[in-house]
Enzyme design. Structure first.
Site, short mmCIF file in Angstrom:
data_model
loop_
_atom_site.label_atom_id
_atom_site.label_comp_id
_atom_site.label_asym_id
_atom_site.label_seq_id
_atom_site.Cartn_x
_atom_site.Cartn_y
_atom_site.Cartn_z
CB CYS A 60 37.83 37.31 31.43
SG CYS A 60 37.62 35.55 31.08
CG ASP A 61 36.20 43.03 34.71
OD1 ASP A 61 36.86 43.37 35.73
OD2 ASP A 61 35.43 43.80 34.13
#
Length: 168
Positions: A60-61
């Site tokens: 997600c980062d």
């Protein structure tokens, strides 16, 4: 309906699958300042909607950083929305700590309005399934990707190509 797994376990997606050619459903989510935001708040722009289970995890980062970097090349007519079920405070803190300034982070934690409208609400986890949607200026979906395994990366280049095609 789309079949998705998370950490190789099947999950149930709540809502209807969104397909290319569909009119993008509206939704209500929260901005970092707790104000309500809807799809209509970005009307007239090309909207790339990047959906992540939790912004403070590895993939997600990386997804959020990739679209943040691309935003500077796409121009003012493009709005990149990153939507998760993280609390708005956590999204704001994460963005500040990571220099993320070119995407709008939005939280669906309160009502799952986005998750239900776009068929990405993972019932068992109360998280959003990783996905990417591109919506044109008129509100039509021109790109939709439901990532089959929640821990995999989306097709960044495919989504960005759809945005660039509209921006011509």
């Amino acid at each position: 309906m789309v079949q998705v797994t998370f950490k190789n376990n099947p999950v149930t997606l709540v809502g209807n699958e969104i397909k290319v050619g569909d009119q993008a459903p509206d939704f209500t989510v929260l901005a970092p300042d707790l104000s309500e935001k809807t799809l209509q708040d970005y009307e007239g722009k090309i909207r790339l909607i990047s959906v992540v289970p939790s912004i403070d995890t590895g993939v997600c980062d990386a997804q959020t950083r990739r679209f943040n970097e691309a935003a500077s090349e796409l121009g003012e007519d493009v709005a990149i929305l990153t939507i998760s079920c993280d609390l708005p405070f956590a999204q704001k803190r994460w963005c500040g700590a990571n220099g993320i300034e070119n995407v709008y982070t939005l939280s669906d934690h309160r009502n799952m309005s986005f998750g239900d409208a776009y068929g990405v609400h993972m019932k068992e986890l109360r998280l959003l399934a990783r996905s990417v949607f591109v919506v044109d200026q008129a509100g039509k979906v021109v790109y939709a990707e439901y990532v089959s395994e929640g821990t995999n990366h989306p097709d960044y280049e495919g989504a960005l190509a759809a945005v660039k095609e509209l921006a011509k």
